[in-house]
Design a protein around this motif. Sequence first.
Motif, PDB file in Angstrom:
ATOM      1  N   TYR A 174     -33.060  65.617  -0.864  1.00  0.00           N
ATOM      2  CA  TYR A 174     -33.836  65.447   0.117  1.00  0.00           C
ATOM      3  C   TYR A 174     -32.776  65.469   1.644  1.00  0.00           C
ATOM      4  O   TYR A 174     -31.628  65.197   1.344  1.00  0.00           O
ATOM      5  CB  TYR A 174     -34.124  63.910   0.117  1.00  0.00           C
TER       6      TYR A 174
ATOM      7  N   LEU B  61     -32.322  61.730  -6.935  1.00  0.00           N
ATOM      8  CA  LEU B  61     -32.411  61.677  -5.414  1.00  0.00           C
ATOM      9  C   LEU B  61     -31.095  62.234  -4.983  1.00  0.00           C
ATOM     10  O   LEU B  61     -30.251  61.169  -5.104  1.00  0.00           O
ATOM     11  CB  LEU B  61     -32.967  61.005  -4.809  1.00  0.00           C
TER      12      LEU B  61
ATOM     13  N   ALA C 161     -39.309  60.782  -0.598  1.00  0.00           N
ATOM     14  CA  ALA C 161     -38.704  61.614  -1.889  1.00  0.00           C
ATOM     15  C   ALA C 161     -39.198  60.346  -2.685  1.00  0.00           C
ATOM     16  O   ALA C 161     -39.457  60.638  -3.970  1.00  0.00           O
ATOM     17  CB  ALA C 161     -37.453  61.562  -1.697  1.00  0.00           C
TER      18      ALA C 161
END
Length: 302
Positions: free
Chosen positions: A6, A27, A18
């Motif tokens: 991200y 992430l 996200a």
Amino acid sequence: MARIAYFGPQGTFTEQAARVLAAGDELVPAETIRLALTAVRHGEADAACVPVENSVEGAVTATLDGLSDADPLVAVAEAILPVHFSVLKRPGTTEIRTVASHPHALAQVRDWLEANLPGATPVASSSTAAAAVGVHAGDFDAAVTAPVAVEHYPLEVVATGVADVSDARTRFLLVRKPGELPEPTGADRTSIVAAAVNRTGTLAELLTELASRGINLTRLDARPTRDNFGEYRFFIDFEGHVAEPRIIDALAALRRRCRNLRFLGSHPRADGIRSTIEPGADNDSFLDATAWVDAVRKGDLA
Ligand SMILES: O=C(O)C(=O)C[C@]1(C(=O)O)C=C[C@@H](O)C=C1
């Protein structure tokens, strides 16, 4: 567990998006939009979450350029988040002379800055969270950030709920390498980037292919092709899904007309708004018309 790159660092609006689009996945922050997309292209991430358009400031050009250059990527999901900012400063700072943020963020709080920090110079940073990092490092006095940034960086809140336009929103995409497409839902968005030949009326002709099939546009942006001054490529979002006969028909027509056409994905709309279907432009009408032509060709009908 999938790995999702991200646009970071931690504490950006994109990180929040996200979390919505890839809940439960790993992430991984990337310093720029381009690096988030490259991580997917190089197989270091399964998907990337990037901002694409803001209701006040418009297109996020780094995302548009990043999707139209290099190997194809397609959007498989989107999220729309409300955008209200916090203004953070280094603890103990008494005079704010510089205030940093992402250019899109600064553009959304121009009036607020003029009224509340009239002496402060706005400074562009790579993201809202990067501005918070810069304030912590002593590079700037204050940052315009996402509300969650204060949880990640040891800064002091000057103001919250800052927004010149109270219902400002940003739309984010989850993009991956081309593969299986999301199922059509009746409330979908399809995105393309089209480069037409440079002659009178070509943009009008492209748009007419969509309009004549009753397809409603949701966005149109132009970006330079870069190799020829004055030549543009058009980013067009419209209602519908590539699995629908009316959209298939339109894309085939665009493909004939364009010098270059790239499909950027079909996915459900975050706002759930169902496609507008004009009379005679529903999928059954397209199927019926194709069946009629087939029957004529076989000599069964005239
Ligand atoms: O810097 C961030 O926090 C971002 O996620 C980027 C971004 C943008 O590109 O528009 C996202 C939402 C806000 O509109 C401001 C900045």
